[in-house]
Design a protein around this motif. Sequence first.
Motif, mmCIF file in Angstrom:
data_model
loop_
_atom_site.group_PDB
_atom_site.id
_atom_site.type_symbol
_atom_site.label_atom_id
_atom_site.label_comp_id
_atom_site.label_asym_id
_atom_site.label_seq_id
_atom_site.Cartn_x
_atom_site.Cartn_y
_atom_site.Cartn_z
ATOM 1 N N ILE A 207 0.733 -1.130 -0.200
ATOM 2 C CA ILE A 207 0.078 0.010 0.043
ATOM 3 C C ILE A 207 0.803 1.254 0.237
ATOM 4 C CG2 ILE A 207 -1.715 1.482 1.429
ATOM 5 C CD1 ILE A 207 -2.635 -1.269 2.476
ATOM 6 N N PRO A 208 0.989 1.876 -1.024
ATOM 7 C CA PRO A 208 1.970 2.836 -1.241
ATOM 8 C C PRO A 208 1.359 4.358 -0.676
ATOM 9 C CG PRO A 208 0.738 2.726 -3.426
ATOM 10 C CD PRO A 208 0.295 1.619 -2.548
ATOM 11 N N LEU A 209 2.241 4.946 0.019
ATOM 12 C CA LEU A 209 2.132 6.660 0.289
ATOM 13 C C LEU A 209 2.944 7.429 -0.228
ATOM 14 C CD1 LEU A 209 1.327 6.385 4.196
ATOM 15 C CD2 LEU A 209 -0.479 7.313 2.300
ATOM 16 N N TYR A 210 2.680 8.433 -0.822
ATOM 17 C CA TYR A 210 3.593 9.457 -1.423
ATOM 18 C C TYR A 210 4.988 8.798 -2.149
ATOM 19 C CZ TYR A 210 1.094 11.356 2.406
ATOM 20 O OH TYR A 210 -0.007 11.840 3.257
ATOM 21 N N PHE A 211 4.547 7.974 -3.239
ATOM 22 C CA PHE A 211 5.487 7.424 -4.000
ATOM 23 C C PHE A 211 5.860 8.262 -5.340
ATOM 24 C CE2 PHE A 211 5.927 2.571 -3.649
ATOM 25 C CZ PHE A 211 5.830 2.606 -2.119
ATOM 26 N N GLU A 212 5.146 9.484 -5.535
ATOM 27 C CA GLU A 212 5.616 10.271 -6.523
ATOM 28 C C GLU A 212 6.709 11.073 -6.088
ATOM 29 O OE1 GLU A 212 1.398 9.516 -5.818
ATOM 30 O OE2 GLU A 212 2.900 10.508 -4.472
ATOM 31 N N LEU A 213 7.932 10.841 -7.082
ATOM 32 C CA LEU A 213 9.071 11.383 -6.711
ATOM 33 C C LEU A 213 8.966 13.176 -7.145
ATOM 34 C CD1 LEU A 213 11.350 9.472 -8.956
ATOM 35 C CD2 LEU A 213 10.804 9.077 -6.389
ATOM 36 N N LEU A 233 1.852 7.407 7.948
ATOM 37 C CA LEU A 233 2.140 5.914 8.021
ATOM 38 C C LEU A 233 1.652 5.210 9.308
ATOM 39 C CD1 LEU A 233 3.580 3.549 6.629
ATOM 40 C CD2 LEU A 233 5.480 3.903 8.414
ATOM 41 N N GLN A 234 1.627 5.746 10.386
ATOM 42 C CA GLN A 234 0.689 4.818 11.485
ATOM 43 C C GLN A 234 -0.698 5.019 11.156
ATOM 44 O OE1 GLN A 234 2.748 7.792 14.086
ATOM 45 N NE2 GLN A 234 3.668 5.967 15.326
ATOM 46 N N ALA A 235 -1.538 5.924 10.751
ATOM 47 C CA ALA A 235 -2.813 6.100 10.461
ATOM 48 C C ALA A 235 -2.991 5.183 9.510
ATOM 49 C CB ALA A 235 -3.091 7.315 10.086
ATOM 50 N N LYS A 236 -2.251 5.013 8.316
ATOM 51 C CA LYS A 236 -2.620 4.115 7.351
ATOM 52 C C LYS A 236 -2.554 2.595 7.692
ATOM 53 C CE LYS A 236 -3.630 5.160 3.633
ATOM 54 N NZ LYS A 236 -5.059 5.377 2.912
ATOM 55 N N VAL A 237 -1.671 2.380 8.423
ATOM 56 C CA VAL A 237 -1.474 1.176 9.139
ATOM 57 C C VAL A 237 -2.571 0.656 9.657
ATOM 58 C CG1 VAL A 237 0.022 -0.427 10.622
ATOM 59 C CG2 VAL A 237 1.135 0.934 8.882
ATOM 60 N N ASP A 243 -0.106 -5.385 7.982
ATOM 61 C CA ASP A 243 1.185 -6.244 9.134
ATOM 62 C C ASP A 243 2.084 -5.399 9.714
ATOM 63 O OD1 ASP A 243 -0.253 -8.951 9.147
ATOM 64 O OD2 ASP A 243 0.055 -8.408 7.013
ATOM 65 N N ILE A 244 2.493 -4.427 8.849
ATOM 66 C CA ILE A 244 3.834 -3.640 9.132
ATOM 67 C C ILE A 244 3.619 -2.407 8.247
ATOM 68 C CG2 ILE A 244 5.010 -4.906 7.212
ATOM 69 C CD1 ILE A 244 7.596 -4.697 8.893
ATOM 70 N N GLY A 245 4.445 -1.293 8.710
ATOM 71 C CA GLY A 245 4.711 0.055 7.922
ATOM 72 C C GLY A 245 6.230 0.172 7.978
ATOM 73 N N LEU A 246 6.486 0.587 6.551
ATOM 74 C CA LEU A 246 7.956 0.940 6.367
ATOM 75 C C LEU A 246 8.041 2.479 5.984
ATOM 76 C CD1 LEU A 246 8.956 -2.200 4.420
ATOM 77 C CD2 LEU A 246 9.323 -1.724 6.844
ATOM 78 N N ALA A 247 8.869 3.352 6.443
ATOM 79 C CA ALA A 247 9.252 4.500 6.182
ATOM 80 C C ALA A 247 10.650 4.730 5.871
ATOM 81 C CB ALA A 247 8.566 5.676 7.155
ATOM 82 N N PHE A 248 10.745 5.374 4.675
ATOM 83 C CA PHE A 248 12.037 5.683 4.159
ATOM 84 C C PHE A 248 12.426 7.400 4.171
ATOM 85 C CE2 PHE A 248 11.175 1.786 2.222
ATOM 86 C CZ PHE A 248 12.346 0.660 2.515
ATOM 87 N N VAL A 258 7.105 0.329 11.398
ATOM 88 C CA VAL A 258 5.898 0.535 12.593
ATOM 89 C C VAL A 258 5.325 -0.832 12.563
ATOM 90 C CG1 VAL A 258 3.651 1.838 12.380
ATOM 91 C CG2 VAL A 258 5.550 3.152 11.861
ATOM 92 N N ASP A 259 4.581 -1.126 13.654
ATOM 93 C CA ASP A 259 3.945 -2.245 13.962
ATOM 94 C C ASP A 259 2.734 -2.488 13.656
ATOM 95 O OD1 ASP A 259 2.604 -1.504 15.781
ATOM 96 O OD2 ASP A 259 3.934 -2.181 17.426
ATOM 97 N N GLU A 260 1.846 -3.534 13.770
ATOM 98 C CA GLU A 260 0.538 -3.450 13.021
ATOM 99 C C GLU A 260 -0.362 -2.562 13.877
ATOM 100 O OE1 GLU A 260 0.564 -5.993 16.674
ATOM 101 O OE2 GLU A 260 2.123 -5.502 14.923
ATOM 102 N N ARG A 261 -0.038 -2.287 15.182
ATOM 103 C CA ARG A 261 -0.447 -1.187 15.962
ATOM 104 C C ARG A 261 -0.342 0.168 15.519
ATOM 105 N NH1 ARG A 261 1.711 -2.389 21.576
ATOM 106 N NH2 ARG A 261 3.456 -2.092 20.201
ATOM 107 N N GLY A 262 0.349 0.313 14.458
ATOM 108 C CA GLY A 262 0.873 1.673 14.157
ATOM 109 C C GLY A 262 1.862 2.299 15.293
ATOM 110 N N GLU A 263 2.496 1.492 16.177
ATOM 111 C CA GLU A 263 3.478 2.027 16.969
ATOM 112 C C GLU A 263 4.905 1.706 16.294
ATOM 113 O OE1 GLU A 263 2.829 3.523 19.812
ATOM 114 O OE2 GLU A 263 0.687 2.976 19.498
ATOM 115 N N ALA A 264 5.591 2.894 16.444
ATOM 116 C CA ALA A 264 7.040 2.706 15.857
ATOM 117 C C ALA A 264 7.918 1.799 16.798
ATOM 118 C CB ALA A 264 7.693 4.273 16.156
#
Length: 456
Positions: A207-213, A233-237, A243-248, A258-264
Amino acid sequence: MIDLSRIVKAYDVRGTVPDQLNEPVAEALGRAFVQTLRNRGEFAEKIVTAHDMRASGPALATAFANGARAEGADVLEAGLGSTDLLYYASGVLDLPGAMFTASHNPAQYNGIKLCKQGAKPVGQDSGLAEIRERAQQILDGGSRVREGELKGGLEQYSLLERYATHLLKLVDLSDIRPLTVVVDAGNGMGGYTVPAVLGSGLPLTIIPLYFELDGTFPNHEANPLEPANLVDLQAKVRETGADIGLAFDGDADRCFVVDERGEAVSPSVITAMVAVRELEKDPGATIIHNLITSKVVPEIVREHGGQPVRTRVGHSFIKGEMARTGAVFGGEHSAHYYFRDFWGADTGMLAALHTLALLGSQAAPLSALAKDFERYAASGEINSTVADTAGKMAEIEQAFPVEIDRLDGITLTFPDGSWANVRPSNTEPLLRLNVEAPTAERMAALRDEMLAVIRR
């Protein structure tokens, strides 16, 4: 006249465009880079460059290439890429490299991360100071490279597919359970590399968030170290039940989880988790951690038969220790992760793959896995403006007569196992404080005691 001492930092080049960093500066740095490598007897017949999504990147990369070509070096332009893609290029092609990025800095900035062949670091003590001096002389002379002076050749070469293939050979995700993964690229280079690495043939729903360069960062700064930049990211998770969120970050060399609860999930926890996986493959191996990572990291490494080695903060120190000790893995609390299988360089994407493999190889949620690695309460890094940093650190030593080491700033260790590190910034009149304690209450009390001394 531009003063390069203001933009050539301890580990890289970083400045505002165009007043501090512009095409003449990039060209002078390109010439100086090749001159310095040759002066030190290091290969510089060809170099590789890449740039992130910032609008100024292509022109700066071209100017740098012209400077290198004027010195007779051939230039391989990889074009758009993440910083770890540039490290991949430097490693697999065995070439010195230059990555044009300001990482997580705001839109008006750009910068250059330099490496020697094999992705070996370039810092103040390993060539960057000489590069700055040579480039300053070139700038002060006022001459620019002319078309007829370009002795070296120029070639464009896309490396994205090869980069993705290499990473997926290092971590096998083919047999994991299906996972739903929210990825916040922050309009940075994760939007370019994530689809190539995670986008097809794997049991992952992305599930992409803000992939536009977009180097203006219209949604939020590409700096996941700041909690405010993880909110979306936390809200979207939570919204999607992922299951997981990743932020780059902007150049996608750091990855936050970020875990499945939206916690870092603390980068120290990720360091410990990945260390366990690497020690399963290489029992007894050395694991590097910097001095502001949690105590849980060396504890877990020892419990799994590994050898922890503590270093100063900063990628050139980590990479130097990786090379010296032959360490299999290294982690920093800033979410930089280093791998022997990746030429000792840092790559957020490979850390993400390890985390996905661990999560997907069993049925428990990420929060349950992380809990086994959460033993202490940490303050995170707190910055304070201090005019006399050396004087203030001496004052802290007097105020807290406990065990102190001076590997990087001062680290105070208290009888109950709590610790606090205070170290000065390399570039600003700041002291950086990190505190860890057995309980949240003890951490808060010690943090406040330390800040009272630092800020009075």
